[in-house]
Design a protein around this motif. Structure first.
Motif, PDB file in Angstrom:
ATOM      1  N   SER A  26      14.495  -7.097 -83.941  1.00 61.72           N
ATOM      2  CA  SER A  26      13.124  -7.204 -84.642  1.00 61.72           C
ATOM      3  C   SER A  26      13.010  -8.600 -85.038  1.00 61.72           C
ATOM      4  O   SER A  26      12.090  -9.194 -84.912  1.00 61.72           O
ATOM      5  CB  SER A  26      13.293  -6.470 -85.901  1.00 61.72           C
ATOM      6  OG  SER A  26      12.369  -6.596 -86.773  1.00 61.72           O
ATOM      7  N   VAL A  27      13.959  -9.528 -85.388  1.00 62.35           N
ATOM      8  CA  VAL A  27      13.861 -11.001 -85.645  1.00 62.35           C
ATOM      9  C   VAL A  27      13.339 -11.680 -84.371  1.00 62.35           C
ATOM     10  O   VAL A  27      12.428 -12.361 -84.453  1.00 62.35           O
ATOM     11  CB  VAL A  27      15.043 -11.533 -86.322  1.00 62.35           C
ATOM     12  CG1 VAL A  27      14.726 -12.905 -86.620  1.00 62.35           C
ATOM     13  CG2 VAL A  27      15.219 -10.632 -87.642  1.00 62.35           C
ATOM     14  N   ALA A  28      14.076 -11.329 -83.195  1.00 60.90           N
ATOM     15  CA  ALA A  28      13.850 -12.159 -82.079  1.00 60.90           C
ATOM     16  C   ALA A  28      12.688 -11.806 -81.636  1.00 60.90           C
ATOM     17  O   ALA A  28      11.919 -12.816 -81.035  1.00 60.90           O
ATOM     18  CB  ALA A  28      15.128 -12.047 -81.022  1.00 60.90           C
ATOM     19  N   PHE A  34       5.062 -13.481 -81.869  1.00 59.76           N
ATOM     20  CA  PHE A  34       4.124 -13.866 -82.752  1.00 59.76           C
ATOM     21  C   PHE A  34       4.525 -15.173 -83.460  1.00 59.76           C
ATOM     22  O   PHE A  34       3.632 -15.787 -84.283  1.00 59.76           O
ATOM     23  CB  PHE A  34       4.210 -12.874 -84.338  1.00 59.76           C
ATOM     24  CG  PHE A  34       3.991 -11.506 -83.815  1.00 59.76           C
ATOM     25  CD1 PHE A  34       2.608 -11.190 -83.167  1.00 59.76           C
ATOM     26  CD2 PHE A  34       4.820 -10.344 -83.744  1.00 59.76           C
ATOM     27  CE1 PHE A  34       2.416  -9.914 -82.677  1.00 59.76           C
ATOM     28  CE2 PHE A  34       4.568  -9.057 -83.216  1.00 59.76           C
ATOM     29  CZ  PHE A  34       3.239  -8.893 -82.814  1.00 59.76           C
ATOM     30  N   GLY A  35       5.690 -15.863 -83.195  1.00 56.78           N
ATOM     31  CA  GLY A  35       6.094 -17.081 -83.779  1.00 56.78           C
ATOM     32  C   GLY A  35       6.185 -17.221 -85.220  1.00 56.78           C
ATOM     33  O   GLY A  35       6.062 -17.966 -85.979  1.00 56.78           O
ATOM     34  N   VAL A  36       6.886 -16.153 -85.788  1.00 54.81           N
ATOM     35  CA  VAL A  36       7.021 -16.007 -87.244  1.00 54.81           C
ATOM     36  C   VAL A  36       8.222 -14.820 -87.599  1.00 54.81           C
ATOM     37  O   VAL A  36       8.386 -14.122 -86.834  1.00 54.81           O
ATOM     38  CB  VAL A  36       5.667 -15.481 -87.974  1.00 54.81           C
ATOM     39  CG1 VAL A  36       5.378 -14.039 -87.546  1.00 54.81           C
ATOM     40  CG2 VAL A  36       6.034 -15.453 -89.658  1.00 54.81           C
ATOM     41  N   VAL A  37       8.900 -15.023 -88.179  1.00 55.15           N
ATOM     42  CA  VAL A  37       9.964 -14.036 -88.695  1.00 55.15           C
ATOM     43  C   VAL A  37       9.384 -13.368 -90.148  1.00 55.15           C
ATOM     44  O   VAL A  37       8.925 -13.927 -91.121  1.00 55.15           O
ATOM     45  CB  VAL A  37      11.219 -14.659 -89.179  1.00 55.15           C
ATOM     46  CG1 VAL A  37      12.040 -13.698 -89.884  1.00 55.15           C
ATOM     47  CG2 VAL A  37      11.892 -15.586 -88.176  1.00 55.15           C
ATOM     48  N   PHE A  38       9.176 -11.944 -90.161  1.00 56.14           N
ATOM     49  CA  PHE A  38       8.536 -11.481 -91.052  1.00 56.14           C
ATOM     50  C   PHE A  38       9.296 -11.223 -92.319  1.00 56.14           C
ATOM     51  O   PHE A  38      10.530 -11.447 -92.096  1.00 56.14           O
ATOM     52  CB  PHE A  38       7.880 -10.073 -90.537  1.00 56.14           C
ATOM     53  CG  PHE A  38       6.910 -10.113 -89.636  1.00 56.14           C
ATOM     54  CD1 PHE A  38       5.678 -10.767 -90.023  1.00 56.14           C
ATOM     55  CD2 PHE A  38       7.089  -9.870 -88.423  1.00 56.14           C
ATOM     56  CE1 PHE A  38       4.745 -10.748 -89.015  1.00 56.14           C
ATOM     57  CE2 PHE A  38       6.108  -9.887 -87.441  1.00 56.14           C
ATOM     58  CZ  PHE A  38       4.950 -10.235 -87.781  1.00 56.14           C
ATOM     59  N   ALA A  76      23.096 -19.925 -98.866  1.00 57.05           N
ATOM     60  CA  ALA A  76      22.053 -20.793 -98.615  1.00 57.05           C
ATOM     61  C   ALA A  76      20.757 -19.907 -98.612  1.00 57.05           C
ATOM     62  O   ALA A  76      19.730 -20.560 -99.236  1.00 57.05           O
ATOM     63  CB  ALA A  76      22.051 -21.143 -97.205  1.00 57.05           C
ATOM     64  N   PRO A  77      20.676 -18.708 -98.028  1.00 54.66           N
ATOM     65  CA  PRO A  77      19.464 -17.868 -97.865  1.00 54.66           C
ATOM     66  C   PRO A  77      18.856 -17.681 -99.441  1.00 54.66           C
ATOM     67  O   PRO A  77      17.725 -17.882 -99.649  1.00 54.66           O
ATOM     68  CB  PRO A  77      19.614 -16.405 -97.337  1.00 54.66           C
ATOM     69  CG  PRO A  77      21.095 -17.074 -96.317  1.00 54.66           C
ATOM     70  CD  PRO A  77      21.731 -18.114 -97.139  1.00 54.66           C
ATOM     71  N   ALA A  78      19.869 -17.519-100.354  1.00 55.86           N
ATOM     72  CA  ALA A  78      19.540 -17.203-101.861  1.00 55.86           C
ATOM     73  C   ALA A  78      18.973 -18.507-102.459  1.00 55.86           C
ATOM     74  O   ALA A  78      17.984 -18.424-103.399  1.00 55.86           O
ATOM     75  CB  ALA A  78      20.435 -16.441-102.523  1.00 55.86           C
ATOM     76  N   VAL A 107      17.823 -21.787 -92.277  1.00 52.74           N
ATOM     77  CA  VAL A 107      18.683 -21.200 -93.182  1.00 52.74           C
ATOM     78  C   VAL A 107      18.847 -19.894 -92.670  1.00 52.74           C
ATOM     79  O   VAL A 107      20.092 -19.293 -92.514  1.00 52.74           O
ATOM     80  CB  VAL A 107      18.292 -21.248 -94.334  1.00 52.74           C
ATOM     81  CG1 VAL A 107      19.096 -20.431 -95.367  1.00 52.74           C
ATOM     82  CG2 VAL A 107      18.489 -22.562 -95.200  1.00 52.74           C
ATOM     83  N   ALA A 108      17.784 -18.982 -92.248  1.00 56.31           N
ATOM     84  CA  ALA A 108      18.001 -17.710 -91.887  1.00 56.31           C
ATOM     85  C   ALA A 108      18.737 -17.533 -90.520  1.00 56.31           C
ATOM     86  O   ALA A 108      19.616 -16.773 -90.322  1.00 56.31           O
ATOM     87  CB  ALA A 108      16.581 -17.073 -91.806  1.00 56.31           C
ATOM     88  N   LEU A 109      18.355 -18.660 -89.599  1.00 50.14           N
ATOM     89  CA  LEU A 109      18.940 -18.298 -88.258  1.00 50.14           C
ATOM     90  C   LEU A 109      20.357 -19.099 -88.460  1.00 50.14           C
ATOM     91  O   LEU A 109      21.411 -18.401 -87.602  1.00 50.14           O
ATOM     92  CB  LEU A 109      18.177 -19.548 -87.334  1.00 50.14           C
ATOM     93  CG  LEU A 109      16.894 -19.000 -87.050  1.00 50.14           C
ATOM     94  CD1 LEU A 109      16.140 -20.215 -86.266  1.00 50.14           C
ATOM     95  CD2 LEU A 109      17.028 -17.524 -86.062  1.00 50.14           C
ATOM     96  N   ALA A 110      20.674 -19.789 -89.450  1.00 46.20           N
ATOM     97  CA  ALA A 110      22.226 -20.170 -89.369  1.00 46.20           C
ATOM     98  C   ALA A 110      22.955 -19.136 -89.961  1.00 46.20           C
ATOM     99  O   ALA A 110      24.138 -18.942 -89.682  1.00 46.20           O
ATOM    100  CB  ALA A 110      22.399 -21.446 -90.285  1.00 46.20           C
ATOM    101  N   ALA A 111      22.470 -18.668 -91.024  1.00 48.33           N
ATOM    102  CA  ALA A 111      23.289 -17.452 -91.838  1.00 48.33           C
ATOM    103  C   ALA A 111      23.337 -16.100 -91.185  1.00 48.33           C
ATOM    104  O   ALA A 111      24.600 -15.443 -91.309  1.00 48.33           O
ATOM    105  CB  ALA A 111      22.570 -17.298 -93.357  1.00 48.33           C
ATOM    106  N   THR A 112      22.479 -15.729 -90.293  1.00 44.07           N
ATOM    107  CA  THR A 112      22.361 -14.469 -89.689  1.00 44.07           C
ATOM    108  C   THR A 112      23.610 -14.163 -88.631  1.00 44.07           C
ATOM    109  O   THR A 112      24.047 -13.135 -89.037  1.00 44.07           O
ATOM    110  CB  THR A 112      20.943 -14.382 -88.965  1.00 44.07           C
ATOM    111  OG1 THR A 112      20.094 -14.294 -89.907  1.00 44.07           O
ATOM    112  CG2 THR A 112      21.003 -13.054 -88.334  1.00 44.07           C
TER     113      THR A 112
END
Length: 137
Positions: A26-28, A34-38, A76-78, A107-112
């Protein structure tokens, strides 16, 4: 009739790979198409990482690596969410902000990846036993 049995570790690897693929898809896809992470994906990362952070204080032996680095990565995400709400008063505005938006994505890409690996290895401990392809013999 052949009764070929797949070892438990390889079955666990298959299940974990499928689960991780479904989570990451879903993220990828949205990022590529769409060039966005929902927001639902962003919030899923924030909640999962925050819960893992809290668990790191209760069951620290589950976590691999220096505890301070793991906790920093999971916090980091929080921290981004708190900064977004504090600075822009809205996650939507923060995501569109030219500075906070890319920081949030990083942050999301690092923590995921670590959060997913942590979840999968906690749910399927046999996964660490998989080191290569299963032999057919």
């Amino acid at each position: 009739m052949s009764t070929h049995r797949v070892p438990q570790a390889q079955r666990a690897f298959l299940v974990a790979s499928i689960a991780m693929g479904l989570v990451v898809w879903s993220v990828a896809f949205n990022l590529g198409a769409f060039g966005v992470v929902f927001f639902k994906d962003v919030f899923a990362v924030i909640v999962t990482a925050t819960v893992a952070l809290l668990v790191s204080f209760v069951v620290p032996e589950v976590f691999v690596g220096p505890r301070w680095a793991v906790r920093l990565l999971l916090a980091a995400p929080a921290a981004w969410l708190i900064a977004a709400v504090t600075i822009d008063h809205s996650v939507t505005e923060a995501a569109a902000d030219p500075v906070l938006g890319p920081i949030g994505l990083c942050v999301a890409l690092a923590a995921t990846p670590y959060t997913l690996w942590l979840m999968i290895t906690a749910l399927v401990p046999e996964l660490e036993q998989v080191r290569g392809p299963a032999s057919d013999g």
